[in-house]
Design a protein around this motif. Structure first.
Motif, short mmCIF file in Angstrom:
data_model
loop_
_atom_site.label_atom_id
_atom_site.label_comp_id
_atom_site.label_asym_id
_atom_site.label_seq_id
_atom_site.Cartn_x
_atom_site.Cartn_y
_atom_site.Cartn_z
N THR A 159 37.85 35.13 42.46
CA THR A 159 37.27 35.67 43.69
C THR A 159 38.26 36.53 44.46
O THR A 159 39.39 36.10 44.71
CB THR A 159 36.78 34.52 44.59
OG1 THR A 159 35.80 33.76 43.87
CG2 THR A 159 36.18 35.03 45.88
N ILE A 186 39.46 48.69 45.00
CA ILE A 186 38.32 47.80 45.24
C ILE A 186 37.39 47.79 44.03
O ILE A 186 36.87 46.75 43.64
CB ILE A 186 37.59 48.20 46.54
CG1 ILE A 186 38.47 47.89 47.74
CG2 ILE A 186 36.24 47.50 46.65
CD1 ILE A 186 37.99 48.45 49.05
N GLU A 187 37.20 48.92 43.40
CA GLU A 187 36.37 48.99 42.20
C GLU A 187 36.98 48.14 41.08
O GLU A 187 36.26 47.48 40.33
CB GLU A 187 36.23 50.45 41.76
CG GLU A 187 35.25 50.68 40.65
CD GLU A 187 33.82 50.32 40.99
OE1 GLU A 187 33.07 49.93 40.07
OE2 GLU A 187 33.42 50.41 42.17
N LYS A 188 38.28 48.13 40.97
CA LYS A 188 38.97 47.35 39.93
C LYS A 188 38.81 45.84 40.14
O LYS A 188 38.87 45.07 39.19
CB LYS A 188 40.45 47.73 39.88
CG LYS A 188 41.20 47.06 38.74
CD LYS A 188 42.50 47.73 38.45
CE LYS A 188 43.30 47.02 37.39
NZ LYS A 188 42.66 46.92 36.09
N PHE A 189 38.57 45.41 41.36
CA PHE A 189 38.40 43.98 41.65
C PHE A 189 37.32 43.36 40.77
O PHE A 189 37.39 42.18 40.43
CB PHE A 189 38.03 43.76 43.12
CG PHE A 189 39.14 43.99 44.09
CD1 PHE A 189 40.45 44.23 43.68
CD2 PHE A 189 38.88 44.00 45.45
CE1 PHE A 189 41.47 44.45 44.60
CE2 PHE A 189 39.89 44.21 46.38
CZ PHE A 189 41.18 44.43 45.95
N LYS A 190 36.31 44.13 40.41
CA LYS A 190 35.20 43.62 39.59
C LYS A 190 35.66 43.15 38.21
O LYS A 190 34.97 42.39 37.56
CB LYS A 190 34.13 44.70 39.44
CG LYS A 190 33.51 45.11 40.75
CD LYS A 190 32.57 46.28 40.56
CE LYS A 190 32.08 46.81 41.89
NZ LYS A 190 31.32 48.05 41.75
N GLU A 191 36.82 43.61 37.76
CA GLU A 191 37.33 43.27 36.42
C GLU A 191 37.99 41.90 36.37
O GLU A 191 38.23 41.38 35.28
CB GLU A 191 38.34 44.33 35.97
CG GLU A 191 37.76 45.73 35.87
CD GLU A 191 38.82 46.77 35.55
OE1 GLU A 191 39.93 46.41 35.08
OE2 GLU A 191 38.53 47.96 35.78
N TYR A 192 38.30 41.32 37.51
CA TYR A 192 39.03 40.06 37.53
C TYR A 192 38.08 38.85 37.56
O TYR A 192 37.07 38.88 38.26
CB TYR A 192 39.97 40.01 38.73
CG TYR A 192 41.07 41.04 38.66
CD1 TYR A 192 42.14 40.87 37.78
CD2 TYR A 192 41.05 42.17 39.46
CE1 TYR A 192 43.15 41.81 37.70
CE2 TYR A 192 42.06 43.11 39.39
CZ TYR A 192 43.10 42.93 38.51
OH TYR A 192 44.10 43.87 38.43
N LYS A 196 38.12 38.65 48.04
CA LYS A 196 37.41 39.08 49.24
C LYS A 196 38.31 40.09 49.94
O LYS A 196 39.52 39.88 50.04
CB LYS A 196 37.16 37.90 50.17
CG LYS A 196 36.36 36.77 49.55
CD LYS A 196 36.31 35.60 50.53
CE LYS A 196 35.71 34.37 49.91
NZ LYS A 196 35.79 33.21 50.83
N GLU A 243 39.46 52.79 47.54
CA GLU A 243 38.19 52.71 46.82
C GLU A 243 38.41 52.37 45.35
O GLU A 243 37.71 51.54 44.77
CB GLU A 243 37.40 54.01 46.93
CG GLU A 243 36.93 54.35 48.34
CD GLU A 243 38.02 55.02 49.18
OE1 GLU A 243 39.06 55.44 48.63
OE2 GLU A 243 37.83 55.11 50.40
N GLU A 275 41.11 32.03 45.21
CA GLU A 275 40.54 33.19 45.88
C GLU A 275 41.65 33.99 46.55
O GLU A 275 42.64 33.43 47.01
CB GLU A 275 39.50 32.78 46.92
CG GLU A 275 40.07 32.01 48.09
CD GLU A 275 39.04 31.69 49.16
OE1 GLU A 275 37.88 32.14 49.07
OE2 GLU A 275 39.40 30.96 50.11
N ASN A 303 46.13 36.97 36.81
CA ASN A 303 45.17 36.90 35.72
C ASN A 303 45.84 36.48 34.40
O ASN A 303 45.28 35.70 33.63
CB ASN A 303 44.47 38.24 35.55
CG ASN A 303 43.26 38.16 34.67
OD1 ASN A 303 42.49 37.22 34.74
ND2 ASN A 303 43.09 39.16 33.83
#
Length: 106
Positions: free
Chosen positions: A62, A53-59, A64, A50, A38, A26
């Motif tokens: 993509t 995975i929640e932190k993935f939304k901050e980037y 997967k 968990e 990706e 990033n």
């Protein structure tokens, strides 16, 4: 398109550096590179991911992820790579297979 594939394990792994890897990507890539990249990541079913995975939304790129049994560990990494390869973006021109302790720099 640029696809990065790897397996990641947090539990009992002192070298786990997935967040450092994603943060470095990033921080050291352009908006164009982020838009055209990706990550495909395999986690073990018994791993506590968990929070990650929640932190993935901050980037802004993509990510997967796939979760299934650990199987043979390191001896079955080729199976993980083969599986993830099937799910890369069809427009991908570059595919990189790495470990979760890599970091990106310029």
């Amino acid at each position: 398109m640029y696809s990065i594939i790897f397996s990641s394990r947090k539990n009992n792994n002192s070298d786990h550096g997935l967040i450092n890897l994603l943060d470095s990507f990033n921080n050291y890539t352009t908006d164009f590179e982020k838009k055209n990249s990706e990550f495909l990541i395999k986690f073990d079913l018994d791993d506590n991911v968990e929070e990650i995975i929640e932190k993935f939304k901050e980037y802004p790129f993509t990510i997967k992820y796939y979760i299934w049994e650990q199987n043979g560990g390191r001896s079955s990494l080729h199976e993980v790579q083969h599986y993830l390869y099937k799910y890369i973006n069809n427009n991908s021109k570059w595919i990189q297979v790495i470990a979760d302790d890599f970091v990106y720099t310029r």
